[in-house]
Scaffold this active site. Structure first.
Site, short mmCIF file in Angstrom:
data_model
loop_
_atom_site.label_atom_id
_atom_site.label_comp_id
_atom_site.label_asym_id
_atom_site.label_seq_id
_atom_site.Cartn_x
_atom_site.Cartn_y
_atom_site.Cartn_z
N LYS A 80 -33.06 6.73 -5.67
CA LYS A 80 -31.97 7.35 -6.42
C LYS A 80 -31.44 8.51 -5.58
O LYS A 80 -32.16 9.05 -4.74
CB LYS A 80 -32.53 7.88 -7.75
CG LYS A 80 -31.50 8.11 -8.82
CD LYS A 80 -31.21 6.86 -9.62
CE LYS A 80 -30.15 7.13 -10.67
NZ LYS A 80 -29.87 5.96 -11.49
N GLY A 176 -24.26 8.91 -27.94
CA GLY A 176 -23.48 8.78 -26.71
C GLY A 176 -22.53 7.60 -26.76
O GLY A 176 -22.95 6.45 -26.60
N GLY A 178 -20.32 6.57 -24.65
CA GLY A 178 -19.75 6.46 -23.31
C GLY A 178 -19.55 5.01 -22.91
O GLY A 178 -19.39 4.12 -23.75
N VAL A 180 -21.54 2.70 -21.69
CA VAL A 180 -22.49 1.70 -22.18
C VAL A 180 -22.55 1.73 -23.71
O VAL A 180 -22.45 0.69 -24.37
CB VAL A 180 -23.91 1.93 -21.60
CG1 VAL A 180 -24.87 0.87 -22.11
CG2 VAL A 180 -23.89 1.92 -20.08
P1 NAD Z 1 -21.26 7.91 -19.82
O1 NAD Z 1 -21.17 9.21 -19.10
O2 NAD Z 1 -20.10 6.99 -19.78
O3 NAD Z 1 -21.60 8.16 -21.37
C1 NAD Z 1 -22.48 9.11 -21.82
C2 NAD Z 1 -21.89 9.66 -23.12
O4 NAD Z 1 -22.86 10.51 -23.72
C3 NAD Z 1 -20.62 10.49 -22.93
O5 NAD Z 1 -19.62 10.03 -23.82
C4 NAD Z 1 -21.08 11.92 -23.24
O6 NAD Z 1 -20.04 12.69 -23.80
C5 NAD Z 1 -22.19 11.67 -24.22
N1 NAD Z 1 -23.18 12.73 -24.34
C6 NAD Z 1 -23.71 13.53 -23.38
N2 NAD Z 1 -24.64 14.36 -23.92
C7 NAD Z 1 -24.70 14.06 -25.24
C8 NAD Z 1 -25.47 14.55 -26.32
N3 NAD Z 1 -26.36 15.53 -26.15
N4 NAD Z 1 -25.29 14.00 -27.55
C9 NAD Z 1 -24.40 13.01 -27.74
N5 NAD Z 1 -23.63 12.51 -26.74
C10 NAD Z 1 -23.78 13.02 -25.51
O7 NAD Z 1 -22.60 7.22 -19.26
P2 NAD Z 1 -23.01 5.69 -19.38
O8 NAD Z 1 -22.65 5.01 -18.12
O9 NAD Z 1 -22.58 5.15 -20.68
O10 NAD Z 1 -24.60 5.83 -19.35
C11 NAD Z 1 -25.31 6.28 -20.48
C12 NAD Z 1 -26.79 6.38 -20.14
O11 NAD Z 1 -27.26 5.10 -19.74
C13 NAD Z 1 -27.13 7.32 -18.99
O12 NAD Z 1 -28.39 7.92 -19.26
C14 NAD Z 1 -27.26 6.40 -17.79
O13 NAD Z 1 -28.13 6.92 -16.81
C15 NAD Z 1 -27.86 5.18 -18.47
N6 NAD Z 1 -27.60 3.94 -17.74
C16 NAD Z 1 -26.33 3.55 -17.52
C17 NAD Z 1 -26.10 2.38 -16.82
C18 NAD Z 1 -24.71 1.89 -16.56
O14 NAD Z 1 -24.54 0.72 -16.17
N7 NAD Z 1 -23.68 2.70 -16.79
C19 NAD Z 1 -27.18 1.60 -16.35
C20 NAD Z 1 -28.47 2.03 -16.63
C21 NAD Z 1 -28.68 3.21 -17.32
#
Ligand code: NAD
Length: 350
Positions: A80, A176, A178, A180
């Site tokens: 990472k 969250g 976001g 995913v």
């Molecule tokens: P993202 O940044 O698109 O979404 C994260 C969301 O969480 C955002 O909308 C943010 O505003 C919100 N957030 C942050 N802190 C918060 C809190 N305390 N309470 C509520 N909401 C909060 O990220 P993503 O790509 O959707 O990834 C989400 C998680 O999944 C991360 O931990 C990432 O490491 C993990 N992940 C993502 C992927 C991927 O393919 N994107 C793969 C494996 C793991």
């Protein structure tokens, strides 16, 4: 000029700090283990308070990638990278410099997008190194595949805990909304599940609630709200001494990495009768997707979707192992993931 210095870390193959005063880059790359293959793991940009905090994070994340790849049956190791900085102030020059830093690992580390880095940033990194996945026109944005894997994972957890994989009528609290979390919620809602959602960006939570016919919950309430499933889809550490006693959910299954603040929180969940679907098993969909770029024949979405079912099957095996051995599911997942690495090490030593 990029200056690279090695940080000796026990149990890790190689950890380096990269600093480039000309571009403002301050980053760390951690390669945990490459016994199964090159270490593939995303590049995270985050305003860490200190280098120590960044080092702790990158080590945990890199180790998690070793287990994630191993559990998913991929010939990949774990690594990472983190960039210390303000996501609003990212520059092209910084990602060029980061490309040189990735290149210095000679292919031992392959990068991809992660929190606060995008496919466009990876295109800049690609101008300096070939060791980058998840580019536009190839596997692209991994989030929809990660969400699909979470959905399959949730069906496995529902089967184990509720006796049926059917999500109709199941209430899921999503932390969250976001990339995913929003796709995951949509898949659940399409099957008749009820969505409760919280996000520090209220507009994101409101939009997702409207799309799924669900409701918005405050960020301080989402972990204790009345529901069947708690789905951490924001950042790590959601499951800790404060939140676990408050959980009403009987299942935890979400996308976030490092959901347990400490390993002992996996035990605490088990003691409270909560089934925890281990994060790195559940969220492997994005990795399976990126890996397909490197497989013979190149990216193939059909093959990716077929491989994705491994997430569901592996979880069922892990739940059974935990049940039979009387251990928490996090430990069962570690054992499950370690086995392939240990077998490969034994083969290379033979
Ligand atoms: P993202 O940044 O698109 O979404 C994260 C969301 O969480 C955002 O909308 C943010 O505003 C919100 N957030 C942050 N802190 C918060 C809190 N305390 N309470 C509520 N909401 C909060 O990220 P993503 O790509 O959707 O990834 C989400 C998680 O999944 C991360 O931990 C990432 O490491 C993990 N992940 C993502 C992927 C991927 O393919 N994107 C793969 C494996 C793991």
């Amino acid at each position: 000029m990029l200056e690279i210095t090695e940080i000796p870390v026990e149990g890790y193959e190689k950890v380096c700090r990269g600093i480039d005063s000309a571009t403002g880059l301050h980053a760390i790359i951690a390669v945990h283990n490459t016994v199964l293959g090159p270490a593939l793991g995303g590049m995270r940009l985050w305003p860490f308070e200190s280098e120590q905090e960044a080092l702790t994070d990158v080590k945990r994340l890199a180790r998690g990638m070793t287990y994630k790849a191993s559990c998913a049956g991929l010939d990949l190791g774990g690594g990472k990278s983190v960039i210390l900085g303000d996501p609003a102030a990212k520059t092209q020059a910084m990602f060029e410099s980061m490309g040189d830093f990735v290149e210095s690992f000679g292919g031992k580390y392959i990068t991809a997008e992660d929190v606060n880095t995008k496919v466009e940033d990876m295109a800049v990194v690609r101008t300096r190194t070939v060791h980058v996945g998840g580019l536009a026109g190839k596997s692209g944005n991994p989030s929809p595949k990660t969400a699909w894997g979470c959905y399959l994972g949730l069906k496995a957890a529902a089967e184990e805990k509720f006796g049926s994989a059917d999500l109709n009528g199941v209430t899921v609290a999503i932390e969250g909304a976001g990339s995913v979390g929003s796709v995951f919620a949509d898949l659940i809602a399409k099957e008749g599940g009820k969505i409760l959602v919280a996000d520090i960006r209220p507009e994101s939570a409101a939009a997702l609630a409207e799309k799924t016919g669900g409701s918005v919950v405050g960020v301080d309430q989402i972990r204790s709200v009345e529901c069947d499933v708690f789905a951490p889809c924001a950042l790590g550490g959601s499951l800790n001494d404060e939140t676990i006693p408050e959980l009403k959910a009987r299942v935890v299954c979400g996308a976030a990495n490092n959901q347990l603040l400490e390993p002992r929180h996996g035990v605490l969940l088990r003691e409270r009768g909560v089934l925890y679907a281990p994060d790195y098993v559940v969220n492997a969909g994005g990795l399976i997707n990126v890996y397909s770029e490197m497989a013979p024949g190149g990216y193939d979405e059909e093959r990716v979707m077929a491989q994705m079912d491994k997430i569901r099957l592996n979880l069922l095996k892990i739940f059974r192992l935990a049940r039979e051995e009387g251990i928490c599911t996090a430990v069962a997942a570690d054992r499950f993931g370690e086995q392939r690495v240990l077998d490969a090490m034994a083969r290379s030593e033979a």
